[in-house]
Design an enzyme around this catalytic site. Structure first.
Site, PDB file in Angstrom:
ATOM      1  N   GLU A 193      70.669  30.052  -7.424  1.00 52.40           N
ATOM      2  CA  GLU A 193      69.259  30.225  -7.092  1.00 52.40           C
ATOM      3  C   GLU A 193      68.982  31.692  -6.780  1.00 52.40           C
ATOM      4  O   GLU A 193      69.349  32.202  -5.728  1.00 52.40           O
ATOM      5  CB  GLU A 193      68.896  29.335  -5.897  1.00 52.40           C
ATOM      6  CG  GLU A 193      67.409  29.167  -5.697  1.00 52.40           C
ATOM      7  CD  GLU A 193      67.098  28.153  -4.609  1.00 52.40           C
ATOM      8  OE1 GLU A 193      66.074  27.452  -4.741  1.00 52.40           O
ATOM      9  OE2 GLU A 193      67.861  28.049  -3.641  1.00 52.40           O
ATOM     10  N   GLY A 221      65.374  24.329   3.345  1.00 48.97           N
ATOM     11  CA  GLY A 221      65.974  25.660   3.304  1.00 48.97           C
ATOM     12  C   GLY A 221      67.045  25.723   2.244  1.00 48.97           C
ATOM     13  O   GLY A 221      67.072  24.932   1.301  1.00 48.97           O
ATOM     14  N   SER A 222      67.961  26.648   2.420  1.00 47.55           N
ATOM     15  CA  SER A 222      69.020  26.854   1.428  1.00 47.55           C
ATOM     16  C   SER A 222      70.030  25.718   1.467  1.00 47.55           C
ATOM     17  O   SER A 222      70.202  25.043   2.491  1.00 47.55           O
ATOM     18  CB  SER A 222      69.727  28.179   1.679  1.00 47.55           C
ATOM     19  OG  SER A 222      70.519  28.104   2.858  1.00 47.55           O
ATOM     20  N   THR A 223      70.724  25.526   0.350  1.00 45.88           N
ATOM     21  CA  THR A 223      71.742  24.479   0.282  1.00 45.88           C
ATOM     22  C   THR A 223      72.880  24.763   1.253  1.00 45.88           C
ATOM     23  O   THR A 223      73.421  23.841   1.877  1.00 45.88           O
ATOM     24  CB  THR A 223      72.259  24.358  -1.158  1.00 45.88           C
ATOM     25  OG1 THR A 223      71.182  23.915  -1.997  1.00 45.88           O
ATOM     26  CG2 THR A 223      73.403  23.360  -1.255  1.00 45.88           C
ATOM     27  N   VAL A 280      72.801  26.305   4.237  1.00 47.47           N
ATOM     28  CA  VAL A 280      72.408  25.927   5.598  1.00 47.47           C
ATOM     29  C   VAL A 280      72.189  24.422   5.676  1.00 47.47           C
ATOM     30  O   VAL A 280      72.423  23.808   6.719  1.00 47.47           O
ATOM     31  CB  VAL A 280      71.155  26.707   6.034  1.00 47.47           C
ATOM     32  CG1 VAL A 280      70.739  26.309   7.442  1.00 47.47           C
ATOM     33  CG2 VAL A 280      71.414  28.210   5.981  1.00 47.47           C
ATOM     34  N   GLY A 281      71.778  23.803   4.566  1.00 50.06           N
ATOM     35  CA  GLY A 281      71.644  22.353   4.545  1.00 50.06           C
ATOM     36  C   GLY A 281      72.970  21.652   4.792  1.00 50.06           C
ATOM     37  O   GLY A 281      73.028  20.642   5.513  1.00 50.06           O
ATOM     38  N   CYS A 330      61.747  26.947  -4.322  1.00 51.87           N
ATOM     39  CA  CYS A 330      62.820  26.045  -4.723  1.00 51.87           C
ATOM     40  C   CYS A 330      62.495  25.336  -6.024  1.00 51.87           C
ATOM     41  O   CYS A 330      63.390  24.882  -6.742  1.00 51.87           O
ATOM     42  CB  CYS A 330      63.112  25.036  -3.624  1.00 51.87           C
ATOM     43  SG  CYS A 330      61.682  24.045  -3.147  1.00 51.87           S
TER      44      CYS A 330
END
Length: 502
Positions: free
Chosen positions: A396, A242-244, A246-247, A298
């Protein structure tokens, strides 16, 4: 002028109602609520999922824990697990058109593209099945006559798998079969926007013979379902794509109990083009790399770093080819760019384009949203005269937007490419392979393509440097990521006593 494929209205469409898979049973949430998915390409409700709760997630985790601690799956032979995964692959292939249709309507992806993704996923499941039989440890008979060392690889335990909306079926296929091949049990949380194909996968796994509790699927939002999957003490590992942003949250949550974490996050991927490159091939790759999956990828090759000697020609040719890209109905086999996932995301993409233009970038092509009267779409877009500090060159965008930057020296090109927080993938274009190898080795990216872009196969590892993630998926070591190593240190013969009587 963009070639547009008018979406056909989904009249009399039968909304598909789904339940969750917990401990081998198809159940409804204890919260009693559902989530409706509006097709981004057609503007009508197409699916209805259970709005899972924290309690549902905990039930699934408990089922996976029992299946691992007391069940047969981790104790099967590699051959037994392999045979079940191979059967699952065959069943996926048999239901490929159903799966492709679900992803096309729920995610707005072109149906022709999704068919390719499902076929690729079948290949991945078969590859993972082969690795189930090849997983092994090590032995050391070089430690002296009195010692034999054996290093075992054992399944890590219960794995939470959290997947995104942009590749609903393909990405779960890059995680789940490898975890199962290792002998793990799992709880899968698909995106609340695109859960349908993953739930069909649950039906497939049950039919293939995966025991109850081994592969659980809980639908719902991140705060309700995703959070407990990253914090619960009975979860041993989290695999997240997923997104950075949320990562980072996932990593912080997992740190509370020191879980193993695998993260595949964002990218802002450069393609460096030297004056001697084959421009015909690069132009096609640039359009493909920027517009594939509407840029909601991505791996999108969204930063074109062009040598000044070829920048003007290449930009003009990319603009001309972009005019031929077909945008519209996800269910039309001729469509190349489908719908944008949500209205809010479309506004975000358009905001990046407007911000770049306001900051001095030139709109070389596109830049418009496309109004078909239903769904939400974005025209292929090229921004030239972009500078490295602009947000559109660093962040992004996750849309069909290409940013053109220029360079004069190799050092400058490498510096621009490596100057951002991401490091997922990159491309280098030159007829001189010395140039490709020199630049490729200095790029801070997990994958570097040379004279091509966005190729791949199950045998090749995938993952990123820096804020693009941790760990690797695919490749022969992918199954090992879902294991722990255990050392057995065996003494042979009489042991020398520490306390020697005098």
């Amino acid at each position: 002028m963009t070639v547009m494929v008018q979406p056909k209205a989904l009249t009399n469409y039968k909304v598909r109602d789904f339940r969750m898979l917990i401990d081998g049973a198809w159940v409804e949430t204890d919260g009693g609520k559902t989530l409706e998915r509006v097709a981004p390409g057609h503007g009508v409700v197409v699916s209805r999922y259970q709005a899972g709760t924290r309690r549902d997630a905990e039930r699934a985790i408990a089922a996976a824990r029992r299946a691992f601690d007391d069940g047969h799956w981790p104790r099967m032979t590699g051959a037994e697990r392999s045979n079940i995964l191979l059967k699952a692959a065959d069943l996926i292939a048999a239901r490929a058109e159903e799966l492709a249709h679900l992803d096309a309507v729920e995610a707005g992806k072109p149906i022709s593209q999704v068919r390719g993704e499902i076929a690729g996923s079948v290949d991945i499941w078969r590859y993972a099945a082969a690795l189930a039989r090849d997983l092994h440890g090590e032995s050391y008979n070089t430690l002296g006559e009195g010692t034999l060392g054996v290093v075992l690889r054992e399944a890590i335990g219960v794995v939470s798998i959290i997947t995104p909306w942009n590749f609903p079926f393909l990405i779960v296929g890059q995680k789940l079969p490898f975890a199962l091949a290792a002998g793990c049990t799992t709880v899968v949380k698909p995106s609340e926007l695109t859960s349908g194909s993953t739930l069909v996968l649950g039906e497939i796994l049950t039919e293939a013979g995966v025991p109850a509790g081994v592969a659980n699927i809980v639908t719902g939002t991140g705060p309700e379902v995703g959070a407990p999957l990253t914090t619960h003490p009975d979860v041993d590992m989290v695999s997240f794509t997923g997104s950075t942003g949320v990562g980072r949250l996932t990593m912080a949550n997992a740190a509370q109990t020191l879980k193993k974490v695998s993260l595949e996050l964002g990218g802002k991927n450069p393609q460096i083009v030297f004056p001697d490159a084959n421009l015909d091939e690069f132009i096609d790759a640039a359009v493909f790399g920027g517009y594939f999956n509407a840029g909601e990828c991505c791996n999108a090759g969204s930063r074109l770093i062009l040598h000044r000697d070829v920048a003007e020609e290449a930009t003009a040719r990319i603009a001309e080819l972009s005019k031929l890209v077909k945008v519209g109905d996800p269910l039309d086999p001729s469509t190349q760019v489908g719908a944008i996932i949500t209205p809010q995301h479309l506004q975000k993409i358009a905001g990046y384009v407007l911000g770049a233009a306001s900051g001095g970038a030139r709109l070389a092509y596109g830049g418009d949203t496309v109004d078909f009267g239903l769904g939400q779409y974005m025209a292929p877009t090229i921004l030239s005269q972009v500078t490295p500090e602009m947000a559109v060159a660093r962040e992004e965008v996750f849309g069909p937007v290409l940013s053109v930057l220029t360079f004069e020296t190799t050092e400058e090109a490498i510096q621009i490419a490596n100057s951002i927080d991401y490091g997922l993938s990159a491309g280098v274009w030159s007829r001189d392979f010395d140039t490709c190898l020199t630049v490729g080795r200095r790029m801070r990216a997990g994958t570097v393509w040379m004279n091509t872009f966005m190729d791949g196969s199950p045998e090749l590892p995938f993952g990123g440097y820096k804020q693009s993630g941790l760990g690797r998926e695919l490749g022969r070591h992918a199954v090992e990521d879902y294991t722990e190593t255990k050392t057995l240190n065996m003494h042979i013969g009489a042991r020398t006593n520490w306390w020697m009587p005098r």
